[in-house]
Design a protein around this motif. Sequence first.
Motif, PDB file in Angstrom:
ATOM      1  N   PHE A  23      -4.997  10.913  -0.717  1.00 56.03           N
ATOM      2  CA  PHE A  23      -4.562   9.619  -0.216  1.00 56.03           C
ATOM      3  C   PHE A  23      -5.655   9.130   0.735  1.00 56.03           C
ATOM      4  CE2 PHE A  23      -2.149   6.702   2.406  1.00 56.03           C
ATOM      5  CZ  PHE A  23      -1.254   6.130   1.524  1.00 56.03           C
ATOM      6  N   HIS A  78       3.772  -4.777   5.732  1.00 54.77           N
ATOM      7  CA  HIS A  78       2.467  -4.126   5.954  1.00 54.77           C
ATOM      8  C   HIS A  78       1.607  -4.378   4.721  1.00 54.77           C
ATOM      9  CE1 HIS A  78      -0.487  -1.186   7.003  1.00 54.77           C
ATOM     10  NE2 HIS A  78       0.053  -0.133   6.436  1.00 54.77           N
ATOM     11  N   GLU A  80      -1.166  -2.781   3.650  1.00 56.90           N
ATOM     12  CA  GLU A  80      -1.991  -1.727   3.042  1.00 56.90           C
ATOM     13  C   GLU A  80      -1.651  -1.626   1.550  1.00 56.90           C
ATOM     14  OE1 GLU A  80      -2.261   1.888   5.339  1.00 56.90           O
ATOM     15  OE2 GLU A  80      -3.979   2.585   4.151  1.00 56.90           O
ATOM     16  N   ASP A  82      -0.971   0.518  -0.623  1.00 59.12           N
ATOM     17  CA  ASP A  82       0.131   1.310  -1.178  1.00 59.12           C
ATOM     18  C   ASP A  82       1.475   0.595  -1.069  1.00 59.12           C
ATOM     19  OD1 ASP A  82      -0.389   1.744   1.562  1.00 59.12           O
ATOM     20  OD2 ASP A  82       0.710   3.631   1.588  1.00 59.12           O
ATOM     21  N   HIS A  83       1.519  -0.508  -0.305  1.00 61.40           N
ATOM     22  CA  HIS A  83       2.790  -1.242  -0.173  1.00 61.40           C
ATOM     23  C   HIS A  83       2.715  -2.687  -0.660  1.00 61.40           C
ATOM     24  CE1 HIS A  83       3.958   2.258   1.984  1.00 61.40           C
ATOM     25  NE2 HIS A  83       3.006   2.083   2.868  1.00 61.40           N
ATOM     26  N   HIS A 145       0.709   0.960  11.795  1.00 62.86           N
ATOM     27  CA  HIS A 145      -0.556   1.478  12.267  1.00 62.86           C
ATOM     28  C   HIS A 145      -1.725   0.551  11.946  1.00 62.86           C
ATOM     29  CE1 HIS A 145      -2.101   3.229   8.319  1.00 62.86           C
ATOM     30  NE2 HIS A 145      -0.974   2.667   8.024  1.00 62.86           N
ATOM     31  N   ASP A 164       5.574   2.329   7.630  1.00 66.09           N
ATOM     32  CA  ASP A 164       4.995   3.685   7.624  1.00 66.09           C
ATOM     33  C   ASP A 164       5.630   4.599   8.684  1.00 66.09           C
ATOM     34  OD1 ASP A 164       3.129   3.610   5.521  1.00 66.09           O
ATOM     35  OD2 ASP A 164       1.667   2.572   6.754  1.00 66.09           O
ATOM     36  N   TYR A 196       2.368  13.903   8.755  1.00 65.16           N
ATOM     37  CA  TYR A 196       2.143  12.460   8.629  1.00 65.16           C
ATOM     38  C   TYR A 196       1.729  11.859   9.980  1.00 65.16           C
ATOM     39  CZ  TYR A 196       2.824   7.723   6.936  1.00 65.16           C
ATOM     40  OH  TYR A 196       2.612   6.415   6.548  1.00 65.16           O
ATOM     41  N   HIS A 229       7.521   5.717   3.100  1.00 60.88           N
ATOM     42  CA  HIS A 229       7.178   6.929   2.352  1.00 60.88           C
ATOM     43  C   HIS A 229       8.229   8.002   2.624  1.00 60.88           C
ATOM     44  CE1 HIS A 229       3.067   5.561   1.490  1.00 60.88           C
ATOM     45  NE2 HIS A 229       2.938   5.242   2.766  1.00 60.88           N
TER      46      HIS A 229
END
Length: 405
Positions: A23, A78, A80, A82-83, A145, A164, A196, A229
């Motif tokens: 990741f 968010h 990023e 992955d989302h 973050h 996150d 995490y 997640h």
Amino acid sequence: MKALEIKPDIYWVGAIDWSIRDFHGYVIPDGTTYNSYLILDEEITLLDTVKADFEDTELSNISSLIEPSKIKNVIVNHIENDHMGALRRIMNLVPEAIIYITEKGKHGMSRFFDISRWNIKTVKTGQELKTGKYTLGFIETPMLHWPDSMVTYVKEAKLLISQDAFGQHLASTARFDDEFIKCASESELEDFVIDYYANILMPFGKIIKAKIAEIQKSGISVDMIAPAHGIIWRTNPGKVMEMYLNMADGKSNLRVAIIYDTMWRGTEFMIQPVMQGIKDEGVDCKIIKLRATPMSAAIKELWKSRGCLIGSPTLNNEVYPSVGEFIIHLRGLRPADRIMGAFGCYGWGGGAVKWLYNEFKGMKLESFGSGLEINYRPLQEDDKKCYEFGRDFARKVKEFHKKYE
Ligand code: FEO
């Protein structure tokens, strides 16, 4: 995995990524999930999407509940990848939908997509969206973050969609904490949370404390936390909040991590007597060889330990490359509340240990002594030096740890 109702008319419609191991450089041996949530209310509302590779899965989950074109609102907590990866596909299906996002999120989104035709409403903390029976409140969480980050609170459901925060990189058929604990254990789940936090959220402890305090002070009642997640916290969401507060406060175990690499094993030979010295002071010790261990696993072990010794040979008057890489990674995570030391072997001239102490100083970490360097490899008479170094370090760690008890 098919859509799952987590609260009345609120569904998980995400995807499980069983095979991902890397990741963006963070090694995740247990895969992950991309959690997305769908509210079936008068205005159908989607909260976050998934990584682009899984957009078919998300759409299939949504389609099992409603015709996707009926989505009226899309909350982007968010940006990023992955989302937000499936957002373009979703917006192609519902071009009239309204996107709710922070100002910084809108800017970031414009760098990934052509947003000129999208209906976008920027939101700030305290603003709300009424979808029918549900009221969604937005809380900005900048640098938790990313600068764009926010969380969404579904008031009537007492549900915090936390992005996150409170997540774990964990692929599992369990969707809830109690389900996972039943098939594994509570401590295993806690370890995923620590992993995490250490690898993603370590730099943001102060912000985490302030945000949790803000949420608690606002009087909102939370009985479920649904992160982006991993599993959803429905049994005891207060527990993961407490874990976060403890980590942000610097709580850690009275333990030492020895993180090292070696060239012709000289530095490695130093470890046995160092470790014995630590153990004889009654402190447990974990040894991690960098080239044999993913960087993220080493970061987690450092985070779980009050003290950390870094072992590095000197190569061409420099720190050993794998150790240097680890330190650069650690520097970015801005560790605190740990005590550090260093040791290593050298051939012609030293330098690695001095370099490491300068790095500890730069990171404003407490350090012990000035380290231990041995020429070429330890001989029998050096074992005592190594043993005493380990023992003295463990004494210092115990003393330092008292501040956190
Ligand atoms: Fe899971 Fe910051 O993305």
